[in-house]
Structures are given as C-alpha cells and as structure tokens.
Design a protein around this motif. Structure first.
Motif, PDB file in Angstrom:
ATOM      1  N   ALA A  95       0.896  -1.219   0.031  1.00  9.73           N
ATOM      2  CA  ALA A  95       0.065  -0.154  -0.153  1.00  9.73           C
ATOM      3  C   ALA A  95       0.954   1.224  -0.024  1.00  9.73           C
ATOM      4  CB  ALA A  95      -0.965  -0.163   1.168  1.00  9.73           C
ATOM      5  N   VAL A  96       2.177   1.072   0.314  1.00  9.73           N
ATOM      6  CA  VAL A  96       2.976   2.399   0.548  1.00  9.73           C
ATOM      7  C   VAL A  96       4.329   2.016  -0.415  1.00  9.73           C
ATOM      8  CG1 VAL A  96       2.380   3.265   2.581  1.00  9.73           C
ATOM      9  CG2 VAL A  96       3.957   1.845   2.961  1.00  9.73           C
ATOM     10  N   ASP A  97       4.062   1.150  -1.390  1.00  9.90           N
ATOM     11  CA  ASP A  97       5.126   0.809  -2.319  1.00  9.90           C
ATOM     12  C   ASP A  97       6.529   0.337  -1.903  1.00  9.90           C
ATOM     13  OD1 ASP A  97       3.663   1.657  -4.756  1.00  9.90           O
ATOM     14  OD2 ASP A  97       3.903   3.942  -3.942  1.00  9.90           O
ATOM     15  N   LEU A  98       5.858  -0.439  -0.827  1.00 10.49           N
ATOM     16  CA  LEU A  98       7.414  -1.184  -0.226  1.00 10.49           C
ATOM     17  C   LEU A  98       6.971  -2.689  -0.567  1.00 10.49           C
ATOM     18  CD1 LEU A  98       7.648   0.644   3.235  1.00 10.49           C
ATOM     19  CD2 LEU A  98       9.124   1.275   1.141  1.00 10.49           C
ATOM     20  N   SER A  99       8.000  -3.281  -0.822  1.00  5.52           N
ATOM     21  CA  SER A  99       8.073  -4.890  -0.704  1.00  5.52           C
ATOM     22  C   SER A  99       9.679  -5.435  -0.388  1.00  5.52           C
ATOM     23  CB  SER A  99       7.589  -5.413  -2.233  1.00  5.52           C
ATOM     24  OG  SER A  99       8.616  -5.154  -3.014  1.00  5.52           O
ATOM     25  N   ARG A 100       9.491  -6.509   0.067  1.00  9.60           N
ATOM     26  CA  ARG A 100      10.703  -7.143   0.461  1.00  9.60           C
ATOM     27  C   ARG A 100      11.539  -7.558  -0.928  1.00  9.60           C
ATOM     28  NH1 ARG A 100       8.635 -12.009   4.285  1.00  9.60           N
ATOM     29  NH2 ARG A 100       6.774 -11.141   4.559  1.00  9.60           N
ATOM     30  N   GLU A 101      10.956  -7.716  -1.891  1.00 10.51           N
ATOM     31  CA  GLU A 101      11.704  -8.000  -3.286  1.00 10.51           C
ATOM     32  C   GLU A 101      12.385  -6.759  -3.532  1.00 10.51           C
ATOM     33  OE1 GLU A 101       8.436  -8.816  -2.976  1.00 10.51           O
ATOM     34  OE2 GLU A 101       8.915 -11.067  -2.399  1.00 10.51           O
ATOM     35  N   ARG A 102      11.631  -5.452  -3.257  1.00  9.01           N
ATOM     36  CA  ARG A 102      12.219  -4.514  -3.933  1.00  9.01           C
ATOM     37  C   ARG A 102      12.896  -3.502  -3.189  1.00  9.01           C
ATOM     38  NH1 ARG A 102       7.220  -2.841  -6.190  1.00  9.01           N
ATOM     39  NH2 ARG A 102       6.730  -1.618  -4.403  1.00  9.01           N
ATOM     40  N   ASN A 103      12.498  -3.191  -1.967  1.00 13.50           N
ATOM     41  CA  ASN A 103      13.089  -2.143  -1.225  1.00 13.50           C
ATOM     42  C   ASN A 103      13.392  -1.909   0.026  1.00 13.50           C
ATOM     43  OD1 ASN A 103      10.396  -1.572  -1.008  1.00 13.50           O
ATOM     44  ND2 ASN A 103      10.594   0.261  -2.301  1.00 13.50           N
ATOM     45  N   THR A 105      17.142   8.268  -0.050  1.00 13.57           N
ATOM     46  CA  THR A 105      17.532   8.612  -1.322  1.00 13.57           C
ATOM     47  C   THR A 105      17.028   7.726  -2.442  1.00 13.57           C
ATOM     48  OG1 THR A 105      19.438   7.521  -0.951  1.00 13.57           O
ATOM     49  CG2 THR A 105      19.616   9.692  -0.301  1.00 13.57           C
ATOM     50  N   HIS A 106      16.903   6.368  -2.464  1.00 14.84           N
ATOM     51  CA  HIS A 106      16.697   5.597  -3.505  1.00 14.84           C
ATOM     52  C   HIS A 106      15.460   4.307  -3.186  1.00 14.84           C
ATOM     53  CE1 HIS A 106      19.796   3.416  -1.282  1.00 14.84           C
ATOM     54  NE2 HIS A 106      19.028   2.388  -1.734  1.00 14.84           N
ATOM     55  N   THR A 107      14.901   4.599  -2.046  1.00  8.80           N
ATOM     56  CA  THR A 107      13.914   3.539  -1.673  1.00  8.80           C
ATOM     57  C   THR A 107      12.702   3.405  -2.539  1.00  8.80           C
ATOM     58  OG1 THR A 107      14.281   3.634   0.673  1.00  8.80           O
ATOM     59  CG2 THR A 107      12.166   2.652   0.159  1.00  8.80           C
ATOM     60  N   TYR A 108      12.154   4.763  -3.194  1.00  6.01           N
ATOM     61  CA  TYR A 108      11.224   4.833  -4.043  1.00  6.01           C
ATOM     62  C   TYR A 108      11.700   4.906  -5.591  1.00  6.01           C
ATOM     63  CZ  TYR A 108       7.753   4.742  -0.590  1.00  6.01           C
ATOM     64  OH  TYR A 108       6.752   4.534   0.539  1.00  6.01           O
ATOM     65  N   ASP A 109      13.062   4.794  -5.887  1.00  5.23           N
ATOM     66  CA  ASP A 109      13.341   4.802  -7.253  1.00  5.23           C
ATOM     67  C   ASP A 109      12.577   3.829  -7.719  1.00  5.23           C
ATOM     68  OD1 ASP A 109      16.892   5.350  -6.924  1.00  5.23           O
ATOM     69  OD2 ASP A 109      15.372   6.756  -6.837  1.00  5.23           O
ATOM     70  N   GLY A 110      12.084   4.372  -9.170  1.00  2.00           N
ATOM     71  CA  GLY A 110      11.405   3.189 -10.301  1.00  2.00           C
ATOM     72  C   GLY A 110      10.056   3.110  -9.765  1.00  2.00           C
ATOM     73  N   THR A 111       9.447   3.624  -8.514  1.00  2.00           N
ATOM     74  CA  THR A 111       8.143   3.424  -8.231  1.00  2.00           C
ATOM     75  C   THR A 111       7.239   4.652  -8.768  1.00  2.00           C
ATOM     76  OG1 THR A 111       8.251   4.251  -6.055  1.00  2.00           O
ATOM     77  CG2 THR A 111       8.507   1.839  -6.469  1.00  2.00           C
ATOM     78  N   GLU A 112       6.121   4.219  -9.032  1.00  2.00           N
ATOM     79  CA  GLU A 112       5.184   5.709  -9.394  1.00  2.00           C
ATOM     80  C   GLU A 112       4.680   6.233  -8.141  1.00  2.00           C
ATOM     81  OE1 GLU A 112       2.515   5.165 -12.576  1.00  2.00           O
ATOM     82  OE2 GLU A 112       3.917   4.032 -13.786  1.00  2.00           O
TER      83      GLU A 112
END
Ligand code: URA
Length: 170
Positions: A70-78, A162-169
């Motif tokens: 729900a807040v654009d976080l996942s164990r695979e991504r960030n 600085t980069h947790t949400y890189d590449g997410t909309e």
C-alpha cells in the motif's frame, strides 16, 4: 555488502550460542534488499517461519505484505526484514533476555518498544514501532491505525531516503 551479508548469514546459520539452536528447524536470518534504507524488525520467528526459514510467512506475512504494498514497499524491491532472535522460541513464548543477548549481535542495534507511530532516532537511525500483523488479525479494529503508521513511514521515506522509491510511481 551482499558478500558481508552472506558471510553473516553463513555464520548465523551455524549459531549454537543459545538453547534455541537445539529446537529450531531453520535459522530465520532475514530477507529482502541488503541495501535497504528501511528495515522491519520482528521479535522472533513463529512456527511457519521456523519451518520455512523465512521471516513473516503465513497469514501474518501476507497481511504485512499488503500493508507494505500500500505504500510502495516490498521485500523484493526496497526493504529488509529481520528478527531480534533468529530461532523460534518453543511454543512461541517471548525470547528470554539471555537469548536476546546472545542474538542481538546479529542485528546492528537493539530496538526499544515505543508507542506505535512514534518516531525516534538512535545513533542516527530512525525507528518507529507499529502493530504486529498477528495482533492485527486478532484485533482488526487497529487496522486503520496500522495503516496510518504505514503512511507516516511513507512520509519519512520521502523526507530522508535517497533511493527507496526509485522506479516506483508516486
Ligand atoms: N513474528 C515475528 O516477530 N517474526 C516473524 O518472523 C514472524 C512472526
């Protein structure tokens, strides 16, 4: 970084420092992105985690994943997910202080329990306590508060990461 984490994992998998080693099926070391700026820390593995060797699996894990997504976080991504003690305490009892003391070295610093949603900074690292997913399954009326905590996390990430949400909309 990957290498150091792998070495630490190998060391941890062999750990015999406390009596929990005798009853575990698997060491639950941790999972996710090793360069994550955001780390979720649980107390200790439960039965499913012990059987699978992964933190937060089963229904609680699925709920946690939903909140993260729900807040654009996942164990695979960030994010990275770990526990204070890496082996399951029998019958899911609380870890004993001496077990925590043996294990805490695997985690870089100790978390103190705080009010949910309250941010605090310890040695330059930001922490916030939130609801355990199993507690949310037992007390669903706390789910809106848990979601508020996730939104507060999202704001903090936008403020300091600085980069947790890189590449997410966004
Ligand atoms: N509870 C925890 O604290 N950690 C897990 O990995 C699973 C349940």
């Amino acid at each position: 970084m990957e290498n150091r984490m792998e070495q630490l994992r190998e060391e941890c998998l062999q750990c015999q420092k406390c009596p929990l080693a005798a009853t575990r099926h698997h060491v639950v070391f941790g999972t996710g992105k090793t360069d994550a700026e955001v780390v979720f820390v649980g107390e200790g593995p439960g039965e499913n985690e012990d059987l699978q060797g992964e933190p937060f699996v089963g229904r609680g894990g699925a709920l946690l994943d939903k909140y993260l997504e729900a807040v654009d976080l996942s164990r695979e991504r960030n994010i990275y997910i770990a526990n204070i003690v890496k082996c399951r305490p029998p019958q899911n009892r609380d870890p004993k202080p001496e077990e925590t003391a043996c294990c805490i070295g695997y985690l870089s610093r100790q978390l103190v329990t705080r009010q949910h949603g309250e941010w605090f900074n310890k040695d330059g690292v930001w922490y916030m306590g939130t609801f355990h997913p199993a507690a949310l399954l037992r007390n669903p009326h706390n789910k809106p508060d848990a979601f508020e905590d996730m939104l507060a996390l999202q704001s903090k990430i936008r403020e300091i990461c600085t980069h947790t949400y890189d590449g997410t909309e966004l």
